[in-house]
Design a protein around this motif. Structure first.
Motif, short mmCIF file in Angstrom:
data_model
loop_
_atom_site.label_atom_id
_atom_site.label_comp_id
_atom_site.label_asym_id
_atom_site.label_seq_id
_atom_site.Cartn_x
_atom_site.Cartn_y
_atom_site.Cartn_z
N GLY A 90 0.80 -1.21 0.00
CA GLY A 90 0.00 0.00 0.00
C GLY A 90 0.84 1.27 0.00
O GLY A 90 0.34 2.34 0.36
N LEU A 91 2.09 1.16 -0.39
CA LEU A 91 2.99 2.31 -0.45
C LEU A 91 3.34 2.63 -1.91
O LEU A 91 2.76 2.04 -2.81
CB LEU A 91 4.22 2.05 0.41
N ASP A 92 4.27 3.57 -2.12
CA ASP A 92 4.43 4.13 -3.45
C ASP A 92 5.69 3.70 -4.21
O ASP A 92 5.64 3.46 -5.41
CB ASP A 92 4.46 5.67 -3.36
N MET A 93 6.83 3.68 -3.51
CA MET A 93 8.10 3.47 -4.20
C MET A 93 8.92 2.41 -3.49
O MET A 93 8.77 2.18 -2.28
CB MET A 93 8.91 4.78 -4.26
N VAL A 94 9.83 1.81 -4.25
CA VAL A 94 10.62 0.67 -3.75
C VAL A 94 12.10 0.94 -4.01
O VAL A 94 12.48 1.36 -5.11
CB VAL A 94 10.19 -0.64 -4.45
N LEU A 95 12.92 0.68 -3.00
CA LEU A 95 14.38 0.68 -3.15
C LEU A 95 14.83 -0.76 -2.97
O LEU A 95 14.84 -1.28 -1.85
CB LEU A 95 15.02 1.58 -2.10
N PRO A 96 15.18 -1.47 -4.05
CA PRO A 96 15.54 -2.89 -3.94
C PRO A 96 16.98 -3.06 -3.45
O PRO A 96 17.90 -2.41 -3.95
CB PRO A 96 15.37 -3.41 -5.37
N MET A 97 17.16 -3.95 -2.48
CA MET A 97 18.47 -4.29 -1.95
C MET A 97 18.57 -5.81 -1.90
O MET A 97 17.79 -6.51 -2.55
CB MET A 97 18.69 -3.64 -0.59
N ASN A 98 19.48 -6.34 -1.11
CA ASN A 98 19.71 -7.79 -1.07
C ASN A 98 19.38 -8.39 0.30
O ASN A 98 18.52 -9.24 0.41
CB ASN A 98 21.16 -8.10 -1.45
N THR A 99 20.07 -7.95 1.33
CA THR A 99 19.89 -8.52 2.66
C THR A 99 19.04 -7.62 3.54
O THR A 99 18.88 -6.42 3.27
CB THR A 99 21.24 -8.75 3.33
N GLY A 100 18.56 -8.19 4.64
CA GLY A 100 17.80 -7.41 5.59
C GLY A 100 18.61 -6.27 6.18
O GLY A 100 18.12 -5.14 6.32
N ALA A 101 19.84 -6.56 6.55
CA ALA A 101 20.69 -5.51 7.12
C ALA A 101 20.89 -4.37 6.13
O ALA A 101 20.91 -3.19 6.52
CB ALA A 101 22.03 -6.09 7.55
N GLU A 102 21.03 -4.69 4.85
CA GLU A 102 21.15 -3.64 3.83
C GLU A 102 19.90 -2.77 3.78
O GLU A 102 19.99 -1.55 3.61
CB GLU A 102 21.37 -4.26 2.46
N ALA A 103 18.74 -3.39 3.92
CA ALA A 103 17.49 -2.63 3.92
C ALA A 103 17.45 -1.67 5.10
O ALA A 103 17.05 -0.51 4.97
CB ALA A 103 16.29 -3.57 3.93
N VAL A 104 17.87 -2.15 6.28
CA VAL A 104 17.87 -1.30 7.47
C VAL A 104 18.87 -0.16 7.30
O VAL A 104 18.55 1.01 7.58
CB VAL A 104 18.19 -2.13 8.74
N GLU A 105 20.08 -0.47 6.85
CA GLU A 105 21.09 0.57 6.63
C GLU A 105 20.57 1.60 5.63
O GLU A 105 20.77 2.82 5.80
CB GLU A 105 22.38 -0.06 6.11
N SER A 106 19.92 1.13 4.59
CA SER A 106 19.39 2.03 3.57
C SER A 106 18.32 2.94 4.17
O SER A 106 18.26 4.14 3.87
CB SER A 106 18.81 1.24 2.40
#
Length: 410
Positions: A104-120
């Motif tokens: 239900g959101l608008d935009m996506v920043l694709p990464m690889n690992t969970g930690a990368e998502a948190v850092e991002s």
């Protein structure tokens, strides 16, 4: 039965010994060497079968080698696997569209690992604070909860309260305020004009599947709204069907500004994670400010899109709800019979074992010897997170085995 390597046939014991001198000792796995798997079951190199009640910490929500996910991976392997983000690829748009629609959101920043998502997300929140909220440069703060687990990179362990994760890894990254989990008053007191975001797990996984009081997430959403800061929900373990909803925040009908996904998004096949957010949040990133060579690669996008397709039917969310009732009922029957207490939502439970019967590690080893794989966390707590594809019969068998192990003691 043994497994062939390039040079010899090795047993489980030989393979475990072979790891010792060549692998960094950053894990303490149970002494089982998995060679094959399908659904909720795995098999070691000698052919012994085990029921997987951990599912890769929710990375295997759909079981091992789910046919639709394996087919999607095979099909993409024959076409294209990687371009880097130097070029576009023909799978990325559909992946991003499907993930945005699912959350239900608008935009996506694709990464690889969970930690990368948190850092991002940390980077994005700070950039948003400076460019949109108007926080003076270098002064942005992020509020987090004690006993959190968001990964083990240097920035993330900077705001961990687990000394095992922190000791020896300083100096630590500043800019974080730690408050007790499930304490709205403490959270509100920590938020001020410098606050970029509140980063929280809707259910704390590593801490032992800790579920906040009803109203906590709604209250958190209201605090962040009043303060004009972001609500970042780390759904890397709790999301994608695990709790009986697509996202755990849905249990309180809350929509965060940012959702972090990982683990199950890769279907147990490839590492896939994503920062999903409102448009005004992710639009603060410009070319060159953040990136990932493998983030959004065609293989990951193909598998991730197939994962979303499975979730769009609602089948797995319903399955987690229905089987979750069996799980709770089975654990309730064990309270006072070796189980001191438990916390469960959907097919996810933290079970507190009577310390007199053994540590969590000892109970996990006893269950392993009986063909059930679980993982301990702190003290005498074990975690149960089977694939959402587990049958009622297998789940009841696992609960019966736990009862037997507790009766005998570790």
């Amino acid at each position: 039965m043994t497994v062939a390597t390039g040079r010899s046939l090795r047993s489980s014991a030989e393979l475990i010994r072979a790891e010792e001198p060549v692998l960094a000792h950053n894990y303490h796995p149970l002494p089982v060497v998995v060679a094959r798997a399908e659904g909720a079951w795995v098999e070691d190199v000698e052919g012994r079968r085990y029921l997987d009640m951990l599912a890769g910490y929710s990375a295997l929500n759909f079981g091992h080698r789910h046919p639709a996910l394996v087919e999607a991976a095979h099909r993409q392997l024959d076409q294209l696997t990687l371009t880097s983000r130097a070029f576009h690829n023909d799978r990325l748009a559909a992946f991003a569209e499907s993930v945005a629609a699912l959350t239900g959101l608008d935009m996506v920043l694709p990464m690889n690992t969970g930690a990368e998502a948190v850092e991002s997300a940390v980077k994005v929140a700070r950039k948003w604070a400076y460019e949109v909220k108007g926080v003076p440069d270098g002064r942005a703060t992020i509020v987090v909860a004690a006993d959190n687990f968001h990964g083990r990179t240097t920035t993330i362990v900077s705001f961990s309260t687990d000394e095992t994760a922190r000791a020896g890894f300083g100096p630590f990254t500043p800019g974080f305020r730690v408050v007790p989990y499930n304490d709205l008053a403490a959270l509100e007191a920590a938020v001020d004009e410098t606050t970029a975001a509140v980063l929280i797990e809707p259910i704390q996984g590593e801490a032992g599947v800790v579920i906040p009081d009803d109203g906590y997430l709604r209250g958190l959403r209201e605090v962040t709204r009043r303060a004009g800061c972001l609500f970042i929900a780390d759904e890397i373990q709790s999301g994608l069907g695990r709790t009986g909803r697509t996202l755990a925040v849905e249990h309180e009908d809350v929509v965060p500004d940012v959702v972090l996904l990982g683990k199950a998004l890769g279907g147990g096949i490839v590492p896939v994670s994503a920062v999903v957010a409102r448009r005004e949040v992710l639009q603060v990133l410009r070319p060159g400010e953040h990136g990932s060579t493998f983030g959004g690669n065609p293989l990951a996008a193909a598998v991730g899109s197939a994962v979303v397709e499975l979730l769009e039917t609602g089948e797995f969310q319903r399955r987690a709800q229905e089987a979750g009732v069996l799980l709770r009922d089975g654990l309730s029957a064990l309270v006072g019979k070796g189980v001191r207490g438990f916390r469960a939502r959907g097919l996810w439970a933290g079970v507190d074992i009577d310390p007199a019967l053994g540590t969590g590690r000892e109970i996990s080893e006893s269950l392993m010897r009986e063909g059930i794989l679980v993982k301990d966390t702190h003290g005498s707590t074990i975690r149960l997170a089977p694939p959402l594809t587990i049958t009622n019969e297998d789940l009841q068998m696992a609960l019966g085995t736990l009862e037997s192990v507790l009766r005998k003691g570790a």
